[in-house]
Design a protein around this motif. Sequence first.
Motif, PDB file in Angstrom:
ATOM      1  N   ASN A  46       0.801  -1.219   0.000  1.00 31.35           N
ATOM      2  CA  ASN A  46       0.000   0.000   0.000  1.00 31.35           C
ATOM      3  C   ASN A  46       0.836   1.274   0.000  1.00 31.35           C
ATOM      4  O   ASN A  46       0.430   2.277  -0.575  1.00 31.35           O
ATOM      5  N   ASN A  47       1.985   1.219   0.656  1.00 27.66           N
ATOM      6  CA  ASN A  47       2.768   2.442   0.813  1.00 27.66           C
ATOM      7  C   ASN A  47       3.872   2.593  -0.210  1.00 27.66           C
ATOM      8  O   ASN A  47       4.401   3.680  -0.398  1.00 27.66           O
ATOM      9  N   ASN A  48       4.217   1.503  -0.829  1.00 28.01           N
ATOM     10  CA  ASN A  48       5.398   1.512  -1.683  1.00 28.01           C
ATOM     11  C   ASN A  48       5.019   1.023  -3.077  1.00 28.01           C
ATOM     12  O   ASN A  48       4.959  -0.177  -3.337  1.00 28.01           O
ATOM     13  N   THR A  49       4.769   1.975  -3.958  1.00 29.80           N
ATOM     14  CA  THR A  49       4.286   1.621  -5.288  1.00 29.80           C
ATOM     15  C   THR A  49       5.277   0.751  -6.037  1.00 29.80           C
ATOM     16  O   THR A  49       4.896  -0.200  -6.720  1.00 29.80           O
ATOM     17  N   GLU A  50       6.560   1.095  -5.903  1.00 26.64           N
ATOM     18  CA  GLU A  50       7.559   0.302  -6.614  1.00 26.64           C
ATOM     19  C   GLU A  50       7.489  -1.162  -6.211  1.00 26.64           C
ATOM     20  O   GLU A  50       7.621  -2.055  -7.039  1.00 26.64           O
ATOM     21  N   PHE A  51       7.275  -1.361  -4.914  1.00 20.20           N
ATOM     22  CA  PHE A  51       7.180  -2.729  -4.411  1.00 20.20           C
ATOM     23  C   PHE A  51       5.933  -3.412  -4.963  1.00 20.20           C
ATOM     24  O   PHE A  51       5.975  -4.576  -5.373  1.00 20.20           O
ATOM     25  N   ALA A  52       4.832  -2.672  -4.991  1.00 24.74           N
ATOM     26  CA  ALA A  52       3.584  -3.223  -5.529  1.00 24.74           C
ATOM     27  C   ALA A  52       3.751  -3.605  -6.998  1.00 24.74           C
ATOM     28  O   ALA A  52       3.336  -4.675  -7.434  1.00 24.74           O
ATOM     29  N   ILE A  53       4.383  -2.712  -7.755  1.00 23.54           N
ATOM     30  CA  ILE A  53       4.605  -2.980  -9.181  1.00 23.54           C
ATOM     31  C   ILE A  53       5.512  -4.187  -9.367  1.00 23.54           C
ATOM     32  O   ILE A  53       5.270  -5.043 -10.222  1.00 23.54           O
ATOM     33  N   ALA A  54       6.548  -4.265  -8.532  1.00 25.54           N
ATOM     34  CA  ALA A  54       7.459  -5.404  -8.619  1.00 25.54           C
ATOM     35  C   ALA A  54       6.710  -6.699  -8.318  1.00 25.54           C
ATOM     36  O   ALA A  54       6.934  -7.725  -8.967  1.00 25.54           O
TER      37      ALA A  54
END
Lengths: 231, 231
Positions: A123-131
């Motif tokens: 939720n807080n880290n878009t890069e992580f979500a995209i990864a």
Amino acid sequence: MTQNGDNCSCQECLRKTSIFEYLTDEELVAFNDSRYQTKYKAGEIIFKQGTAITHIMSFTSGLAKVYIEGYNNRDLILQIIKPGSLIGGPGVLVDNMHHFSVSAITDSTACFIDINEYKKSLNNNTEFAIASLKEINSQHIENFNKFISLTQKQMQGRIADAIIYLSDEIFNSNSYDMTISRQDLADLTAMSKESAIRILKEFKDDKIIQLNHNKIEILNVDKLRRFSEIG
Amino acid sequence: MTQNGDNCSCQECLRKTSIFEYLTDEELVAFNDSRYQTKYKAGEIIFKQGTAITHIMSFTSGLAKVYIEGYNNRDLILQIIKPGSLIGGPGVLVDNMHHFSVSAITDSTACFIDINEYKKSLNNNTEFAIASLKEINSQHIENFNKFISLTQKQMQGRIADAIIYLSDEIFNSNSYDMTISRQDLADLTAMSKESAIRILKEFKDDKIIQLNHNKIEILNVDKLRRFSEIG
DNA sequence: CGCGAGCTTGACGTTGTTCAACTAGAGTGG
DNA sequence: CCACTCTAGTTGAACAACGTCAAGCTCGCG
């Protein structure tokens, strides 16, 4: 403790588990704080299909299988996992249920991270979500290949696929100890144990593989790939 | 133009395509600006496996099939899509290639949104990214069921699954026009066209379904579900 | 040394495919 | 309006692929 003792930290896992590199330092600390590590003996269940997802798992040592429990006590192995694999599951944002089981093939260790920490980072880290999305999409593509392998190829092709998979993805060598049982090989290729054995023997007789004491060596990669491609 | 003319806007699609609700107004405008709509005749290809992904598609009218092109000219239908479906594909963040084909079963219309706008929203809008992730995970779970259906059930069970799928997910009625061809039914259940026909006839003879002029009616849902469960 | 789990083999039966022929219905052109 | 063609659907017979069952084997381990 050997290479992955209880005193290891998530930072160390960075080298192995690619999507962790998108986490911030604070997130890594949070992951590390919620984390615990467990040892499993060969055969023990790590995740059980149909139970709630409370943690995601980072597999740290050993070998395990991810499999769907289907009809008539038949299993379908989706993938073999080795250290560095991060296993959540498709239920994570959907119904919070495990849709597959994971069990240790050899003695293994695994690290568990609270699912809420994971979701927080999503939720807080878009890069992580995209990864994560990218990771899941890759998995999806793998599944497509598996669909074609299992539904359109006959046994020779499927066993060839499995041998190549183990060689390329798991053991990174064209000569390896089978480790997995004949039943596992059958569950990986959606056929009966007896059929799997017969095809292995066929390959052995045709000098496509060598096989003694469960040590397998690929002698003729070309023929193997041809079997995989013909279907 | 009928219900979905060129002058429709992405805002209207909100009602149908659930994950759009997480887009901001600006994003919806951006989507709408990059958007174009195309008509397809029955049989025409909308996405072709092996080509680059340039757009995601919102299916607006008609009926289409999503299928993997496998070996020996055999296809495997992954899903039938109806208006409201948003189709991107697992290649989106991975290799930007289509890993399946989509073709119109009946005359259809579809809206295309620039893949870069989609990616922009993924990057800027965490809620949207999470919603996409959730959507993909649901798809993943569906695929697991399909794996079990295709690899562990015999023909009666697979055809039963397909009839139930069409009834529950696509036509929302236990009496519907088959629309899809026998070959499509076969590609949906990973069997030969002849076998699919034979099982349909069997079901008809057993009064499980009624079938005339391609109009199918489920007479005995219980028996159908039993076939689906027995395997 | 004997036990048991996993592996192997052969015989047999079932499931599903292939092939070929035939049918029905929907266009198409004379 | 009638052949003609074309495609999708249907059917049966022969065959191949695969699973099941039962028996025997091997090898590690207590």
